[in-house]
Design a protein around this motif. Structure first.
Motif: not given
Lengths: 222, 104
Positions: B49-50, A25-28, B29, A44-45, A41-42, B69-70, B45-47, A30-32, A38
């Motif tokens: 990974y949930n 998730l951290a990589d994702m 990704w 809430r998740s 979203d994070i 890492r991915q 991203p949160g949704t 950092r990439a955007r 967002i």
């Protein structure tokens, strides 16, 4: 700046979840670009993941805490006992279970269930629920100590309560004296004062739970 | 900016992830980009990974060893069967609905 924000966002998640999915998730993130949507979203998740790992004893504790708040509010709103009314009688009737051994039964049940399910130490689970349930009492003690609240009525008409009463609304478990009303400091410390009782009833429940598990797993022809 | 449906099967992140993985393993990704391409839906991203967490717990998808890492995820046999069943149901409902619309 962004790395710090990503690190903070990841800290919102439970540790066990982070260990499994945190790096991805951290990589994702950092990439955007990180926009408000967002971040929301994070957040809430993360809340959802935290709720998923909350221990059942915590939920029971929160339930007991809500019952305590409700009981205190209704008691304070009720007319004084020297003004007999249907409302005060009804509230007194509603509070009977809260002044009974119901609380002990809940602690016992938490211990029993945790031993059967093997989720958490039975005594620790009961203590956790007890501390959470006592938070409103501690807050009332704090309000009284700071002078924001003159007195607290925890039972209808502030009747004399035995210190060995084990109801949900009483801060103590064991004692030999009688007191007219709980002192502010007693209320403030009630989460700690109730710990020995919670430990005891959780342990007893857990012990019986373990016996039940052993009995259930016994050989059929034994 | 992709449109995010608020209801219906196209808003179900689990179904979208399963559909995305139907043609082979992908990492988070790649799943997100793929969903944007084929469904026109932006999954945060949160949704995402949930939903991945739930699918892994239900054993519908499984993580593979990644080079970095991915980690890529793949559909399990159970996941393939579940996706097939859901899509067949959707196709049946969609065909009935469309037929009735034409008759109306």
């Amino acid at each position: 700046m962004k790395t710090t924000l990503v690190r903070w966002l990841l800290r919102l998640y439970p540790k066990s979840w982070r260990a499994e999915y945190g790096a991805e998730l951290a990589d994702m993130l950092r990439a955007r670009p990180l926009c408000a949507a967002i971040v929301f979203d994070i957040a809430r998740s993360a809340i959802w993941q935290r709720l998923r790992v909350v221990l059942p004893a915590t939920w029971v504790g929160i339930g007991l805490m809500l019952v305590t708040i409700w009981a205190i509010v209704t008691t304070m709103l009720a007319p004084p006992p020297y003004v007999p009314s249907a409302l005060s009688e009804r509230i007194e009737w509603l509070q009977k279970p809260l002044q009974s051994e119901f609380y002990v039964l809940v602690l016992f049940a938490i211990g029993f269930w945790n031993a059967v399910a093997g989720k958490q130490s039975p005594a620790r689970a009961a203590m956790r629920a007890s501390v959470i349930a006592s938070i409103p009492l501690a807050l009332i003690g704090l309000l009284m100590l700071t002078g924001l609240l003159a007195h607290a009525e925890l039972v209808p008409g502030q009747k004399i309560a035995m210190l060995n009463a084990r109801g949900i609304l009483y801060p103590f478990y064991k004692g030999i004296q009688q007191i007219p009303a709980p002192a502010p400091l007693t209320l403030l410390l009630s989460p700690l004062l109730r710990l020995p009782g919670a430990w005891l009833w959780g342990t007893i429940g857990g012990s019986l739970g373990r016996k039940y598990v052993t009995w259930r797993r016994r050989p059929i022809n034994a | 900016m992709a449109r995010k449906p608020s209801s219906g099967p196209a808003a179900d992140p689990e179904l979208l992830i399963l559909s995305s993985l139907a043609d082979g393993p992908k990492h988070g990704w790649a799943i997100m980009s793929d969903i944007e391409t084929f469904a026109g839906v932006t999954v945060g991203p949160g949704t995402l990974y949930n939903a991945i967490t739930r699918l892994v717990e239900k054993e519908l998808i499984a993580p593979l060893e990644g080079d970095g890492r991915q980690r890529p995820y793949k559909l399990t046999a159970r996941g393939t069967a579940a996706l097939d069943e859901q899509l067949q149901n959707m196709r049946r409902i969609a065909s009935i609905g469309l037929r009735r619309l034409r008759l109306a």
